[in-house]
Design a protein around this motif. Sequence first.
Motif, PDB file in Angstrom:
ATOM      1  N   THR A  39       0.828  -1.200   0.000  1.00  0.00           N
ATOM      2  CA  THR A  39       0.000   0.000   0.000  1.00  0.00           C
ATOM      3  C   THR A  39       0.866   1.255   0.000  1.00  0.00           C
ATOM      4  OG1 THR A  39      -1.759  -1.142   1.198  1.00  0.00           O
ATOM      5  CG2 THR A  39      -1.823   1.263   1.188  1.00  0.00           C
ATOM      6  N   VAL A  40       0.546   2.177  -0.895  1.00  0.00           N
ATOM      7  CA  VAL A  40       1.222   3.469  -0.957  1.00  0.00           C
ATOM      8  C   VAL A  40       0.160   4.555  -1.020  1.00  0.00           C
ATOM      9  CG1 VAL A  40       3.191   2.456  -2.157  1.00  0.00           C
ATOM     10  CG2 VAL A  40       1.365   3.552  -3.487  1.00  0.00           C
ATOM     11  N   ALA A  41       0.553   5.789  -0.756  1.00  0.00           N
ATOM     12  CA  ALA A  41      -0.365   6.937  -0.847  1.00  0.00           C
ATOM     13  C   ALA A  41       0.303   8.005  -1.701  1.00  0.00           C
ATOM     14  CB  ALA A  41      -0.685   7.486   0.542  1.00  0.00           C
ATOM     15  N   ILE A  42      -0.473   8.647  -2.574  1.00  0.00           N
ATOM     16  CA  ILE A  42       0.094   9.664  -3.456  1.00  0.00           C
ATOM     17  C   ILE A  42      -0.721  10.952  -3.412  1.00  0.00           C
ATOM     18  CG2 ILE A  42       0.917   7.880  -5.044  1.00  0.00           C
ATOM     19  CD1 ILE A  42      -1.273   9.176  -7.011  1.00  0.00           C
ATOM     20  N   SER A  43      -0.080  12.011  -3.859  1.00  0.00           N
ATOM     21  CA  SER A  43      -0.771  13.259  -4.187  1.00  0.00           C
ATOM     22  C   SER A  43      -0.155  13.768  -5.485  1.00  0.00           C
ATOM     23  CB  SER A  43      -0.607  14.305  -3.079  1.00  0.00           C
ATOM     24  OG  SER A  43       0.751  14.704  -2.961  1.00  0.00           O
TER      25      SER A  43
ATOM     26  N   TYR B 158      -4.121  16.157  -8.968  1.00  0.00           N
ATOM     27  CA  TYR B 158      -3.890  17.520  -8.523  1.00  0.00           C
ATOM     28  C   TYR B 158      -5.205  18.122  -8.010  1.00  0.00           C
ATOM     29  CZ  TYR B 158       0.732  17.586 -10.744  1.00  0.00           C
ATOM     30  OH  TYR B 158       2.040  17.341 -11.090  1.00  0.00           O
ATOM     31  N   ALA B 159      -5.161  18.652  -6.807  1.00  0.00           N
ATOM     32  CA  ALA B 159      -6.381  19.203  -6.202  1.00  0.00           C
ATOM     33  C   ALA B 159      -6.920  20.380  -6.990  1.00  0.00           C
ATOM     34  CB  ALA B 159      -6.109  19.611  -4.758  1.00  0.00           C
ATOM     35  N   ASP B 160      -6.021  21.201  -7.574  1.00  0.00           N
ATOM     36  CA  ASP B 160      -6.501  22.388  -8.281  1.00  0.00           C
ATOM     37  C   ASP B 160      -7.077  22.063  -9.650  1.00  0.00           C
ATOM     38  OD1 ASP B 160      -4.084  21.719  -9.373  1.00  0.00           O
ATOM     39  OD2 ASP B 160      -3.051  23.571  -8.830  1.00  0.00           O
ATOM     40  N   ASN B 161      -7.023  20.796 -10.088  1.00  0.00           N
ATOM     41  CA  ASN B 161      -7.681  20.409 -11.334  1.00  0.00           C
ATOM     42  C   ASN B 161      -9.170  20.166 -11.138  1.00  0.00           C
ATOM     43  OD1 ASN B 161      -5.371  20.594 -12.841  1.00  0.00           O
ATOM     44  ND2 ASN B 161      -4.995  18.391 -12.959  1.00  0.00           N
ATOM     45  N   GLY B 162      -9.582  19.922  -9.900  1.00  0.00           N
ATOM     46  CA  GLY B 162     -11.002  19.738  -9.614  1.00  0.00           C
ATOM     47  C   GLY B 162     -11.506  18.321  -9.764  1.00  0.00           C
ATOM     48  N   SER B 163     -10.694  17.415 -10.346  1.00  0.00           N
ATOM     49  CA  SER B 163     -11.099  16.021 -10.488  1.00  0.00           C
ATOM     50  C   SER B 163      -9.857  15.147 -10.542  1.00  0.00           C
ATOM     51  CB  SER B 163     -11.944  15.822 -11.762  1.00  0.00           C
ATOM     52  OG  SER B 163     -11.178  16.133 -12.917  1.00  0.00           O
ATOM     53  N   TYR B 164     -10.052  13.838 -10.306  1.00  0.00           N
ATOM     54  CA  TYR B 164      -8.959  12.879 -10.360  1.00  0.00           C
ATOM     55  C   TYR B 164      -9.133  12.011 -11.600  1.00  0.00           C
ATOM     56  CZ  TYR B 164      -8.407  14.106  -5.404  1.00  0.00           C
ATOM     57  OH  TYR B 164      -8.230  14.785  -4.213  1.00  0.00           O
ATOM     58  N   LYS B 165      -8.037  11.804 -12.322  1.00  0.00           N
ATOM     59  CA  LYS B 165      -8.104  11.010 -13.552  1.00  0.00           C
ATOM     60  C   LYS B 165      -7.143   9.832 -13.442  1.00  0.00           C
ATOM     61  CE  LYS B 165      -9.291  15.035 -16.398  1.00  0.00           C
ATOM     62  NZ  LYS B 165      -8.873  15.900 -17.531  1.00  0.00           N
TER      63      LYS B 165
ATOM     64  N   ASP C  81      -8.029  25.640 -22.003  1.00  0.00           N
ATOM     65  CA  ASP C  81      -8.177  27.089 -21.836  1.00  0.00           C
ATOM     66  C   ASP C  81      -6.957  27.623 -21.098  1.00  0.00           C
ATOM     67  OD1 ASP C  81      -8.493  26.639 -19.085  1.00  0.00           O
ATOM     68  OD2 ASP C  81     -10.679  26.704 -19.195  1.00  0.00           O
ATOM     69  N   ILE C  82      -6.889  28.936 -20.971  1.00  0.00           N
ATOM     70  CA  ILE C  82      -5.675  29.550 -20.433  1.00  0.00           C
ATOM     71  C   ILE C  82      -5.434  29.153 -18.978  1.00  0.00           C
ATOM     72  CG2 ILE C  82      -6.775  31.699 -19.673  1.00  0.00           C
ATOM     73  CD1 ILE C  82      -4.178  33.096 -20.720  1.00  0.00           C
ATOM     74  N   SER C  83      -6.498  28.884 -18.230  1.00  0.00           N
ATOM     75  CA  SER C  83      -6.317  28.475 -16.832  1.00  0.00           C
ATOM     76  C   SER C  83      -5.578  27.147 -16.738  1.00  0.00           C
ATOM     77  CB  SER C  83      -7.681  28.370 -16.140  1.00  0.00           C
ATOM     78  OG  SER C  83      -8.310  29.632 -16.074  1.00  0.00           O
ATOM     79  N   ASP C  84      -5.976  26.170 -17.588  1.00  0.00           N
ATOM     80  CA  ASP C  84      -5.330  24.864 -17.575  1.00  0.00           C
ATOM     81  C   ASP C  84      -3.871  24.973 -18.022  1.00  0.00           C
ATOM     82  OD1 ASP C  84      -7.635  23.617 -16.712  1.00  0.00           O
ATOM     83  OD2 ASP C  84      -8.346  23.210 -18.743  1.00  0.00           O
ATOM     84  N   VAL C  85      -3.638  25.784 -19.048  1.00  0.00           N
ATOM     85  CA  VAL C  85      -2.272  25.967 -19.546  1.00  0.00           C
ATOM     86  C   VAL C  85      -1.384  26.564 -18.463  1.00  0.00           C
ATOM     87  CG1 VAL C  85      -0.832  27.245 -21.189  1.00  0.00           C
ATOM     88  CG2 VAL C  85      -2.951  26.153 -21.966  1.00  0.00           C
ATOM     89  N   MET C  86      -1.886  27.592 -17.804  1.00  0.00           N
ATOM     90  CA  MET C  86      -1.081  28.277 -16.799  1.00  0.00           C
ATOM     91  C   MET C  86      -0.831  27.414 -15.562  1.00  0.00           C
ATOM     92  SD  MET C  86      -0.038  30.961 -18.106  1.00  0.00           S
ATOM     93  CE  MET C  86      -0.350  31.560 -19.767  1.00  0.00           C
ATOM     94  N   LEU C  87      -1.763  26.515 -15.232  1.00  0.00           N
ATOM     95  CA  LEU C  87      -1.530  25.582 -14.131  1.00  0.00           C
ATOM     96  C   LEU C  87      -0.321  24.694 -14.431  1.00  0.00           C
ATOM     97  CD1 LEU C  87      -5.040  24.281 -12.961  1.00  0.00           C
ATOM     98  CD2 LEU C  87      -3.351  25.516 -11.599  1.00  0.00           C
ATOM     99  N   GLU C  88      -0.250  24.190 -15.683  1.00  0.00           N
ATOM    100  CA  GLU C  88       0.876  23.353 -16.080  1.00  0.00           C
ATOM    101  C   GLU C  88       2.184  24.136 -16.020  1.00  0.00           C
ATOM    102  OE1 GLU C  88       1.080  20.192 -16.992  1.00  0.00           O
ATOM    103  OE2 GLU C  88      -1.032  19.614 -17.059  1.00  0.00           O
ATOM    104  N   LEU C  89       2.164  25.354 -16.542  1.00  0.00           N
ATOM    105  CA  LEU C  89       3.381  26.165 -16.542  1.00  0.00           C
ATOM    106  C   LEU C  89       3.812  26.513 -15.119  1.00  0.00           C
ATOM    107  CD1 LEU C  89       2.762  28.639 -19.516  1.00  0.00           C
ATOM    108  CD2 LEU C  89       3.898  26.413 -19.534  1.00  0.00           C
TER     109      LEU C  89
END
Length: 397
Positions: free
Chosen positions: A227-231, A269-276, A335-343
């Motif tokens: 068992t491991v835990a990630i973020s 990532y918590a700021d993405n709003g969902s887990y994939k 959109d620009i929000s997603d792009v800027m999160l990555e950057l």
Amino acid sequence: MHKKRILDLLQLYYNNMLSVEETAELSQLMDEAGHEEVIALVTETINTFTEPEDEEVSVDETEIKAKVNQILSLDKPPQVKTIAKHPKIRFLKYGIAAAVMIAIGSYLLHQNFSERINQRTIAEVNQKDVQPGQTGAILVLSDGREVLLDSAGNSEAIINHDGSKIKVSKGQLVYLDGKKPAGNSLNSIRTPLGRQYNLTLSDGTKVWLNAASSIEYPVTFNGKTRTVAISGEAYFEVARNTQKPFIVNIENSKTNIEVLGTHFNINSYADNGSYKTTLLEGSIKLSTGKRNLLLQPNQQAVSQPDSEGIQLIDNVNFADILAWKNNLFHFNQADISDVMLELARWYNIEIIYEGTKPSGTFTGKIQKDLTLRQALKILGATRVRYQLTDDNKLIIQ
């Protein structure tokens, strides 16, 4: 000089298959290499280019000159919203070919992308820029000691801890000859902003961590499960063990994943709003509270941090999902929000919006070894007014 990359891009250009982003990259690489090196490279290798099977080679110099003029007349800035094909010269495997290619590589293509912003570019020469991220992380041992794992130091080191030998070499971490420690001995690795890392656990499972991510794991797997835990974001290649399932818990959520041996990616990532959770091969069971879902290869499960709902997406392109691991940014109608999160994660910058966020979307892939300003230009963000401050704040205006 990135010789192989230049040759690959020239082959694409020769076959009329070069995208906008690749054209900008080719122009940049040619400028960095210098005329003498590029001329020698093209002269040496142009005869190796493979011609498209459905095209005939033309030898009409008038047509070539006409296409040169056509390229010269282009003045549109790069658009990354679509992967457009560029007008090009059909290169010939004779004398004028090298001259035409050099002209395009070192001047014409540069004009296509830079003419409209030439004055601004000159003004930016002495402005602040941000270097790309690199390999690195922080190892936290069960006794609280912290060990910096950084690609800047390539020397090999062995750490003895809790009966296990940890080998650190060339930015990678491998657990060797793990012995059962007393009690529940947990280690963790976290990647700061602007860092990525990969490690091999004591059972042989390989893990890649994206920027701003973490994993907590036992020094050795002594119980009935591993068992491991990630973020954040992590890619797993789990060592198969039918007697001891591998379980991944996602931090601060109801989601956990159970596998025996498989390859998969988790973006939490918590700021993405969902887990994939995306499966490459094998099978995994994803649980959110009382709900369970069995994933098959090329399927993606989208879950919410505080919900038991799961959305299943079929026929996912795994190459796109793993672009980050392969040193690429990948945007698909982002959109620009997603792009800027990555950057922000990769360049360790803070994004500030002044006024209304710019509209429009971005589609394409670019290398992650570019500086921030280079990345913004290739992404087409020159359409967006921005300011980079001395304290690494990117202000979008």
